[in-house]
Design a protein around this motif. Structure first.
Motif, PDB file in Angstrom:
ATOM      1  N   GLU A 123      11.274 -13.864  -8.362  1.00  0.00           N
ATOM      2  CA  GLU A 123      11.441 -12.507  -7.829  1.00  0.00           C
ATOM      3  C   GLU A 123      11.225 -11.459  -8.917  1.00  0.00           C
ATOM      4  OE1 GLU A 123      15.307 -12.539  -6.015  1.00  0.00           O
ATOM      5  OE2 GLU A 123      14.605 -13.723  -4.310  1.00  0.00           O
ATOM      6  N   TYR A 124      11.725 -11.706 -10.119  1.00  0.00           N
ATOM      7  CA  TYR A 124      11.506 -10.774 -11.232  1.00  0.00           C
ATOM      8  C   TYR A 124      10.018 -10.652 -11.567  1.00  0.00           C
ATOM      9  CZ  TYR A 124      16.469 -10.392 -12.473  1.00  0.00           C
ATOM     10  OH  TYR A 124      17.811 -10.127 -12.472  1.00  0.00           O
ATOM     11  N   ILE A 125       9.334 -11.776 -11.605  1.00  0.00           N
ATOM     12  CA  ILE A 125       7.898 -11.770 -11.901  1.00  0.00           C
ATOM     13  C   ILE A 125       7.150 -10.995 -10.815  1.00  0.00           C
ATOM     14  CG2 ILE A 125       5.836 -13.223 -12.077  1.00  0.00           C
ATOM     15  CD1 ILE A 125       7.723 -15.388 -13.322  1.00  0.00           C
ATOM     16  N   LYS A 140       7.618  -6.213   4.003  1.00  0.00           N
ATOM     17  CA  LYS A 140       7.864  -5.145   4.970  1.00  0.00           C
ATOM     18  C   LYS A 140       6.688  -4.167   4.957  1.00  0.00           C
ATOM     19  CE  LYS A 140      11.542  -2.097   6.435  1.00  0.00           C
ATOM     20  NZ  LYS A 140      12.881  -1.595   6.094  1.00  0.00           N
ATOM     21  N   HIS A 141       6.198  -3.861   3.770  1.00  0.00           N
ATOM     22  CA  HIS A 141       5.030  -2.997   3.613  1.00  0.00           C
ATOM     23  C   HIS A 141       3.826  -3.587   4.358  1.00  0.00           C
ATOM     24  CE1 HIS A 141       2.024  -0.575   1.385  1.00  0.00           C
ATOM     25  NE2 HIS A 141       1.388  -1.702   1.218  1.00  0.00           N
ATOM     26  N   MET A 144       7.723  -3.822  -6.637  1.00  0.00           N
ATOM     27  CA  MET A 144       8.663  -3.848  -5.516  1.00  0.00           C
ATOM     28  C   MET A 144       9.106  -5.286  -5.294  1.00  0.00           C
ATOM     29  SD  MET A 144       6.153  -3.332  -2.190  1.00  0.00           S
ATOM     30  CE  MET A 144       5.213  -1.983  -2.852  1.00  0.00           C
ATOM     31  N   SER A 145      10.223  -5.425  -4.618  1.00  0.00           N
ATOM     32  CA  SER A 145      10.741  -6.764  -4.339  1.00  0.00           C
ATOM     33  C   SER A 145       9.848  -7.466  -3.315  1.00  0.00           C
ATOM     34  CB  SER A 145      12.164  -6.668  -3.787  1.00  0.00           C
ATOM     35  OG  SER A 145      12.142  -6.106  -2.487  1.00  0.00           O
ATOM     36  N   PRO A 146       9.928  -8.795  -3.252  1.00  0.00           N
ATOM     37  CA  PRO A 146       9.153  -9.513  -2.236  1.00  0.00           C
ATOM     38  C   PRO A 146       9.486  -9.036  -0.816  1.00  0.00           C
ATOM     39  CG  PRO A 146      10.002 -11.067  -3.848  1.00  0.00           C
ATOM     40  CD  PRO A 146      10.622  -9.732  -4.152  1.00  0.00           C
ATOM     41  N   GLN A 147      10.752  -8.742  -0.558  1.00  0.00           N
ATOM     42  CA  GLN A 147      11.151  -8.280   0.769  1.00  0.00           C
ATOM     43  C   GLN A 147      10.473  -6.955   1.112  1.00  0.00           C
ATOM     44  OE1 GLN A 147      13.268  -9.225  -1.669  1.00  0.00           O
ATOM     45  NE2 GLN A 147      14.221 -11.066  -0.857  1.00  0.00           N
TER      46      GLN A 147
END
Length: 81
Positions: A12-14, A28-29, A21-24
């Motif tokens: 998630e950090y990578i 959503k985007h 932005m976060s994976p979530q």
């Protein structure tokens, strides 16, 4: 994560470093843009609520805020055009 031998949090950090932005938020985007495209092309005989649910949006108020923030109009406005 197992194949990469890193933790989910590290991945998630990578991801966040790369996409800002976060994976979530990223997914959503993607869903918002796919919905936007669909609403522009959809047969107007379809039901807006059914279309939004096809893309995993079940909370109409939150969708309206997110969609308006991204596209400057509400899903219903895009759908009516």
């Amino acid at each position: 994560c197992e194949e990469l031998k890193i933790s989910q949090r590290t991945l998630e950090y990578i991801f966040k470093d790369y996409y800002q932005m976060s994976p979530q938020k990223y997914f959503k985007h993607l869903r918002l843009h796919a919905l936007h495209k669909e609403l522009q092309q959809k047969n107007k005989q379809s039901n807006l609520s059914d279309i939004t649910q096809e893309f995993g949006f079940y909370h109409r108020g939150q969708l309206a805020r997110d969609y308006h923030k991204r596209f400057g109009e509400f899903p219903s406005e895009t759908f009516r055009r």
